[in-house]
Motif scaffolding. Sequence first.
Motif, mmCIF file in Angstrom:
data_model
loop_
_atom_site.group_PDB
_atom_site.id
_atom_site.type_symbol
_atom_site.label_atom_id
_atom_site.label_comp_id
_atom_site.label_asym_id
_atom_site.label_seq_id
_atom_site.Cartn_x
_atom_site.Cartn_y
_atom_site.Cartn_z
ATOM 1 N N GLU A 135 0.830 -1.199 0.000
ATOM 2 C CA GLU A 135 0.000 0.000 0.000
ATOM 3 C C GLU A 135 0.865 1.250 0.000
ATOM 4 O O GLU A 135 0.544 2.237 -0.667
ATOM 5 C CB GLU A 135 -0.955 -0.022 1.190
ATOM 6 N N ARG A 176 -6.196 -4.996 4.259
ATOM 7 C CA ARG A 176 -6.155 -3.962 3.229
ATOM 8 C C ARG A 176 -6.974 -2.750 3.651
ATOM 9 O O ARG A 176 -8.051 -2.859 4.216
ATOM 10 C CB ARG A 176 -6.617 -4.508 1.876
ATOM 11 N N ARG A 178 -6.506 0.486 1.473
ATOM 12 C CA ARG A 178 -6.707 1.296 0.277
ATOM 13 C C ARG A 178 -7.775 0.668 -0.612
ATOM 14 O O ARG A 178 -7.826 -0.552 -0.786
ATOM 15 C CB ARG A 178 -5.397 1.444 -0.507
#
Length: 399
Positions: A135, A176, A178
């Motif tokens: 990321e 995660r 993003r």
Amino acid sequence: MIDFAVIRTDMGGKARLGRLTTSRGTVATPAFMPVGSLGTVKGVDPDDLRRLGFGLILNNAYHLYLRPGHQVVADMGGLHAFTGWSGAILTDSGGFQIFSLAKLRKVTDEGVTFQSHIDGSLHHITPETAVRIQEALGADIIMALDECVGLPSSVELVQEAVRRTSLWARRCQAARRRTDQALFGIIQGGTDSALRVQSARDLVALGFDGYAVGGLSVGEEKAAMYDVLNVTTPELPAMKPRYLMGVGMPEDLVEGVARGIDLFDCVVPSRHGRTGWLFTSFGRVVIKQAHYARDERPIDPICRCPVCTKYSRAYLHHLFNVKEMLGARLNTIHNLFYFAELMRQIRLAIEQGRFAAFRTEFLARRDQWPGEEQVDETVEARGAKTACSVQVYKENRRR
């Protein structure tokens, strides 16, 4: 994130013509990704890659984590700003590099502790860390952390890697943050068909944006690799991209497409270019061979790449022998063009419904490729047949 569409299929639905759309452009598939592990495809720059027709490249999170550091890249605006590449980027999470490069490593369900292959420093990466690193790097497509094992390995070791890869995949999904990056899961299982099917089903149930087949080209025979693809790709969703990791000899690309693969990556075109191995329509040219010292012809008389329309084998032979960096650069450009053109021909064959014939002809021609001592005669024959003689080559250079 990404949008993927299958436009047409051939060979009973196995070979797929597709379109992979990212915020940085659309890539026609099947596609080959040049490898820029350290943030650059060795010897070429982003403009070269664009001119050669590539829209998606691979960078490696393991290497960039170690040097210059993912936070440095993030502070510089992410990989696209840092490297000057405006196309799409896929980052490999580093599972294979930890397996293949780390001096020492210890794998547990929590993560992997390893010594850097550069300076021996100790590092610990978990699935959550792997996602945070990617990321920060800012790739368009990122990969879940997986456990890769060498082959041959015991059934017990491969079973454990499959179990752990599925565990880590779930944690990568949860980690995660993003929403502008696609996340692919990686299927493991060695050459065991049942374990490959199990791994594929475990990951498909998690609903990834795409699926990669990992853990191949690590010691198995080609036939075993193709058998793995035969049982794995039917388990994958038809409308999600399929990526075969780290496999990239020309025949493997053709055979992978025949088994439903959409994306490939490998260091072959650049690494072979640096060592003087050049891919051509008639076989290989090993440019260091002494008989090229006065050869006026291009690498391949029917090739339209920037190198073949301008430079002779004699010049490339000279550059290689005196270790001039231009030689490695020109060789790499030629090889990358060969791979881009091969993928273009594959896509065209699928579009026209003749991929099966293309595959048969390609593999038959490859089986008949000459040894190095026969190359000159073969080139002469093909050159005469296609009117791509030395004279035409000289005319191209004058233009």
